[in-house]
Design a protein around this motif. Sequence first.
Motif, PDB file in Angstrom:
ATOM      1  N   ILE A 145      82.120  34.779  40.932  1.00  0.00           N
ATOM      2  CA  ILE A 145      82.998  33.606  40.105  1.00  0.00           C
ATOM      3  C   ILE A 145      83.384  34.968  39.233  1.00  0.00           C
ATOM      4  O   ILE A 145      84.482  34.663  38.331  1.00  0.00           O
ATOM      5  CB  ILE A 145      83.396  32.597  40.474  1.00  0.00           C
ATOM      6  CG1 ILE A 145      83.165  32.258  42.173  1.00  0.00           C
ATOM      7  CG2 ILE A 145      84.829  32.400  40.146  1.00  0.00           C
ATOM      8  CD1 ILE A 145      84.340  33.378  43.336  1.00  0.00           C
ATOM      9  N   GLY A 146      82.511  34.691  38.716  1.00  0.00           N
ATOM     10  CA  GLY A 146      82.149  35.014  36.424  1.00  0.00           C
ATOM     11  C   GLY A 146      80.685  34.614  36.540  1.00  0.00           C
ATOM     12  O   GLY A 146      80.215  35.102  37.313  1.00  0.00           O
ATOM     13  N   TYR A 147      80.760  34.602  34.957  1.00  0.00           N
ATOM     14  CA  TYR A 147      78.956  34.689  34.164  1.00  0.00           C
ATOM     15  C   TYR A 147      78.716  34.138  33.334  1.00  0.00           C
ATOM     16  O   TYR A 147      80.117  33.741  32.227  1.00  0.00           O
ATOM     17  CB  TYR A 147      78.393  35.528  34.314  1.00  0.00           C
ATOM     18  CG  TYR A 147      78.501  36.999  33.654  1.00  0.00           C
ATOM     19  CD1 TYR A 147      78.096  37.112  32.066  1.00  0.00           C
ATOM     20  CD2 TYR A 147      79.722  37.787  33.702  1.00  0.00           C
ATOM     21  CE1 TYR A 147      78.625  37.901  31.330  1.00  0.00           C
ATOM     22  CE2 TYR A 147      80.580  39.005  32.833  1.00  0.00           C
ATOM     23  CZ  TYR A 147      80.250  38.786  31.132  1.00  0.00           C
ATOM     24  OH  TYR A 147      80.365  39.584  30.860  1.00  0.00           O
ATOM     25  N   TYR A 148      78.460  33.588  32.884  1.00  0.00           N
ATOM     26  CA  TYR A 148      77.911  33.721  31.324  1.00  0.00           C
ATOM     27  C   TYR A 148      77.273  34.283  30.831  1.00  0.00           C
ATOM     28  O   TYR A 148      75.679  33.760  31.596  1.00  0.00           O
ATOM     29  CB  TYR A 148      78.238  32.039  30.641  1.00  0.00           C
ATOM     30  CG  TYR A 148      77.563  31.008  31.534  1.00  0.00           C
ATOM     31  CD1 TYR A 148      75.935  30.564  30.873  1.00  0.00           C
ATOM     32  CD2 TYR A 148      77.691  30.202  32.665  1.00  0.00           C
ATOM     33  CE1 TYR A 148      75.477  29.621  31.439  1.00  0.00           C
ATOM     34  CE2 TYR A 148      77.031  29.083  32.918  1.00  0.00           C
ATOM     35  CZ  TYR A 148      76.083  28.840  32.669  1.00  0.00           C
ATOM     36  OH  TYR A 148      75.601  27.398  33.428  1.00  0.00           O
ATOM     37  N   SER A 149      76.451  34.488  29.323  1.00  0.00           N
ATOM     38  CA  SER A 149      75.323  34.371  28.977  1.00  0.00           C
ATOM     39  C   SER A 149      74.696  33.810  27.687  1.00  0.00           C
ATOM     40  O   SER A 149      76.016  33.073  26.785  1.00  0.00           O
ATOM     41  CB  SER A 149      75.700  35.897  28.283  1.00  0.00           C
ATOM     42  OG  SER A 149      75.198  36.198  29.376  1.00  0.00           O
ATOM     43  N   LEU A 150      73.740  33.270  27.680  1.00  0.00           N
ATOM     44  CA  LEU A 150      73.420  31.736  26.489  1.00  0.00           C
ATOM     45  C   LEU A 150      72.716  32.857  25.607  1.00  0.00           C
ATOM     46  O   LEU A 150      71.363  33.002  25.870  1.00  0.00           O
ATOM     47  CB  LEU A 150      73.018  30.571  26.931  1.00  0.00           C
ATOM     48  CG  LEU A 150      74.045  29.574  27.583  1.00  0.00           C
ATOM     49  CD1 LEU A 150      73.523  28.579  28.825  1.00  0.00           C
ATOM     50  CD2 LEU A 150      75.062  29.984  27.044  1.00  0.00           C
ATOM     51  N   LEU A 151      72.509  32.281  24.644  1.00  0.00           N
ATOM     52  CA  LEU A 151      71.307  32.708  23.518  1.00  0.00           C
ATOM     53  C   LEU A 151      70.552  31.761  22.117  1.00  0.00           C
ATOM     54  O   LEU A 151      72.264  30.630  22.742  1.00  0.00           O
ATOM     55  CB  LEU A 151      71.416  34.033  22.851  1.00  0.00           C
ATOM     56  CG  LEU A 151      72.450  34.133  22.273  1.00  0.00           C
ATOM     57  CD1 LEU A 151      72.618  35.658  21.538  1.00  0.00           C
ATOM     58  CD2 LEU A 151      73.852  35.016  23.295  1.00  0.00           C
ATOM     59  N   THR A 152      69.992  31.389  21.621  1.00  0.00           N
ATOM     60  CA  THR A 152      70.124  30.843  20.477  1.00  0.00           C
ATOM     61  C   THR A 152      70.874  31.396  19.404  1.00  0.00           C
ATOM     62  O   THR A 152      70.215  32.991  19.044  1.00  0.00           O
ATOM     63  CB  THR A 152      68.756  30.419  20.077  1.00  0.00           C
ATOM     64  OG1 THR A 152      68.114  31.474  19.988  1.00  0.00           O
ATOM     65  CG2 THR A 152      68.103  29.086  21.387  1.00  0.00           C
TER      66      THR A 152
END
Length: 195
Positions: free
Chosen positions: A64-71
């Motif tokens: 359906i979608g995605y997300y990328s996380l980082l500091t």
Amino acid sequence: MVIFMESEYILNNYVLEKLVAKSELNNFRCASDDLTDFLKNDALKQQEQNLNITQLITCDKEIIGYYSLLTDSIELKNIRDTDSKNIIKEKLPKNKKLPAIKIGRFAISEKYSSQGIGSQILKNLIFNLIKISEKIGFRYIIVDAYAKAYYFYVKKNNFVNLKKDDKKLEKIDKIIETDPEYTFFLYMDISKIKS
């Protein structure tokens, strides 16, 4: 034959799956070629280098979608709220940068965009990040938002732009029209939500 799931069904049944080499990405397409390309060509490479973590948002095995996380960090001088800025300066006089979690990429499939799914998933993500902030110190959630996503983040999801962009944002509709992938740095102070 293309089968569409109802948004309510998706919101009640989606799961997060960490991107892996065997993730089937061929059928995913969002409104931004750049965001589609990132998922298909760069996300896993960056994740393997510990530069970010990408979560696929799936429902019934469909992405359906995605997300990328980082500091990341945000400079103290860029905080709009003078009271917060002064309190932080008082408590951390030498700090010029403050810890943040960055939503490096966030995209919903073209098939399911403009149905409120993105806002609800983002709200759930923010809620989960607030819970994480109880174990890992950070105060801000930041995003480099495309101009075409400005209203999504600011009007619908309470992010704030930098003061230095105020003048430019007087022409946001023109920017969206002429350079939709122009980037604005936006942030959210999670201490305002927690209180």
